[in-house]
Each structure stands twice: as C-alpha cells, then as structure tokens.
Design an enzyme around this catalytic site. Structure first.
Site, mmCIF file in Angstrom:
data_model
loop_
_atom_site.group_PDB
_atom_site.id
_atom_site.type_symbol
_atom_site.label_atom_id
_atom_site.label_comp_id
_atom_site.label_asym_id
_atom_site.label_seq_id
_atom_site.Cartn_x
_atom_site.Cartn_y
_atom_site.Cartn_z
ATOM 1 N N LYS A 9 0.833 -1.194 0.000
ATOM 2 C CA LYS A 9 0.000 0.000 0.000
ATOM 3 C C LYS A 9 0.879 1.260 0.000
ATOM 4 O O LYS A 9 2.104 1.173 0.100
ATOM 5 C CB LYS A 9 -0.967 -0.081 1.191
ATOM 6 C CG LYS A 9 -1.913 -1.310 1.044
ATOM 7 C CD LYS A 9 -3.182 -1.261 1.892
ATOM 8 C CE LYS A 9 -2.978 -1.575 3.331
ATOM 9 N NZ LYS A 9 -4.260 -1.937 4.036
ATOM 10 N N GLU A 126 -10.386 -10.842 -6.545
ATOM 11 C CA GLU A 126 -9.485 -9.687 -6.506
ATOM 12 C C GLU A 126 -8.446 -9.747 -7.622
ATOM 13 O O GLU A 126 -8.108 -8.718 -8.218
ATOM 14 C CB GLU A 126 -8.804 -9.602 -5.134
ATOM 15 C CG GLU A 126 -9.798 -9.245 -4.030
ATOM 16 C CD GLU A 126 -9.179 -9.167 -2.649
ATOM 17 O OE1 GLU A 126 -9.880 -8.733 -1.714
ATOM 18 O OE2 GLU A 126 -7.991 -9.532 -2.484
HETATM 19 P P1 IDP Z 1 -7.090 -6.771 6.160
HETATM 20 O O1 IDP Z 1 -6.382 -5.738 5.315
HETATM 21 O O2 IDP Z 1 -6.175 -7.377 7.180
HETATM 22 O O3 IDP Z 1 -7.827 -7.805 5.355
HETATM 23 P P2 IDP Z 1 -9.724 -5.575 6.708
HETATM 24 O O4 IDP Z 1 -10.508 -5.787 7.954
HETATM 25 O O5 IDP Z 1 -10.197 -6.215 5.447
HETATM 26 O O6 IDP Z 1 -8.205 -5.977 7.027
HETATM 27 O O7 IDP Z 1 -9.633 -3.997 6.496
HETATM 28 C C1 IDP Z 1 -9.107 -3.473 5.289
HETATM 29 C C2 IDP Z 1 -8.166 -2.357 5.615
HETATM 30 O O8 IDP Z 1 -8.904 -1.295 6.169
HETATM 31 C C3 IDP Z 1 -7.102 -2.680 6.671
HETATM 32 O O9 IDP Z 1 -5.953 -3.328 6.128
HETATM 33 C C4 IDP Z 1 -6.772 -1.306 7.181
HETATM 34 O O10 IDP Z 1 -5.871 -0.625 6.312
HETATM 35 C C5 IDP Z 1 -8.120 -0.604 7.125
HETATM 36 N N1 IDP Z 1 -8.810 -0.666 8.414
HETATM 37 C C6 IDP Z 1 -9.472 -1.709 8.957
HETATM 38 N N2 IDP Z 1 -9.988 -1.407 10.157
HETATM 39 C C7 IDP Z 1 -9.643 -0.107 10.390
HETATM 40 C C8 IDP Z 1 -9.882 0.801 11.462
HETATM 41 O O11 IDP Z 1 -10.507 0.470 12.476
HETATM 42 N N3 IDP Z 1 -9.360 2.062 11.324
HETATM 43 C C9 IDP Z 1 -8.659 2.458 10.225
HETATM 44 N N4 IDP Z 1 -8.416 1.634 9.195
HETATM 45 C C10 IDP Z 1 -8.902 0.364 9.276
#
Ligand code: IDP
Ligand code: MG
Length: 149
Positions: A9, A126
């Site tokens: 990212k 994806e």
């Molecule tokens: P992952 O990337 O580990 O699969 P996901 O729950 O799918 O996690 O969330 C996607 C992305 O969203 C995370 O990698 C992170 O960058 C962001 N994210 C998730 N939860 C939060 C939060 O509570 N605050 C800010 N960003 C978050």
C-alpha cells in the site's frame, strides 16, 4: 494453484518497503505471477473495498489507498492465501505476531503496509479485478520441486 492478490500500500511504497515485502514472499517459497506498479483510481479503490463501505474508517481507507502509488501483485502456491496473510500478520499491527511484516514495520491499522486476499474465493475475485488474464504469467520455477510437495 491457489492465487492471492497482494498490495504494497502507499505507506509501504513511500517507506521503501516494496523490496522487503517481495523478499519475504519469495523467501517463503511463494511464486510471483504478476506485478504492476500503479496509481489506484477512485473507482478501483471503491470496488476493491466495497465490503467496507459504510464503516467509520471507509473514507479514510479510500483516501489512504489512493494517496500514492501501490505495488499490486499476484502470488501463488499451496495455501497461498493463508500463507501470505500469516506473513503479513494481523490487521492491527499491535496484534500482529512478532516476525510478521505488520509487526516489524507498522504501528497503526490505518497504515498497515499491505493488503492480502482473505479467502481463496476472494483471491480469485481480486485477481480478476486488478489484473487482465494475459498479465498472469504461468511458469515453472527451477526450485518448485523443492518447495511444492
Ligand atoms: P485486512 O487488510 O487485514 O484484510 P480488513 O478488515 O479487510 O483488514 O480492512 C481493510 C483495511 O482497512 C485494513 O488493512 C486497514 O488498512 C483498514 N482498516 C481496517 N480497520 C480499520 C480501522 O478500524 N481504522 C482504520 N483503518 C482500518
Ligand atoms: Mg481484508
């Protein structure tokens, strides 16, 4: 062979960690299938993170992923999805196991360096969203027999 989408990212790109991510995935034994360094459009960001629409962090997440280039890649291997997510570590860097990328290089969930598909089904979706079929390279690596049983 199971495939997974990996993104370094914008924070990972800006911090010069593309090589570190690739190096760890290579070292693990995963095989690179496709790679593209690119600026993410608003439209692609919204499609990729559609599942998070409506969550409090959604707008910030879209700003984050479109804020600078990303390194988008496809990696494959047996259980590639689980293996890559294990190498990345838990979503929240302070919950990620020592030795994982997110533990070793990050502190905040909103700057957690990488994306990796969370299931084989989402891996397929994806990969199809981010890459054209002709961009996927099917190849045999000289070391495959020593890594894939
Ligand atoms: P992952 O990337 O580990 O699969 P996901 O729950 O799918 O996690 O969330 C996607 C992305 O969203 C995370 O990698 C992170 O960058 C962001 N994210 C998730 N939860 C939060 C939060 O509570 N605050 C800010 N960003 C978050
Ligand atoms: Mg996710």
């Amino acid at each position: 062979m199971e495939k997974t989408l990996v993104l370094v990212k914008p924070d990972g790109v800006q911090r010069g960690l593309i090589g570190e991510v690739i190096s760890r995935l290579e070292r693990r034994g995963l095989r690179l299938v496709a790679a593209r360094f690119m600026q993410v459009s608003q439209e692609l960001a919204e499609q990729h993170y559609a599942v998070h629409k409506g969550k409090p962090f959604y707008d910030g997440l879209i700003r984050y992923i479109t804020s600078a280039p990303v390194m988008a890649m496809v990696w494959e291997g047996p259980n590639a999805v689980a293996a890559v997510r294990q190498t990345m570590g838990a979503t929240r860097p302070t919950e990620a196991a020592p030795g994982t990328l997110r533990h070793d290089f990050a502190l905040e969930v909103g700057r957690n360096l990488t994306h990796a598909s969370d299931s084989p089904e989402n891996g397929e979706k994806e990969v199809a969203l981010w890459f054209h079929p002709e961009e996927l390279v099917s190849w045999e690596r000289a070391t495959d027999a020593w890594i894939f049983e």
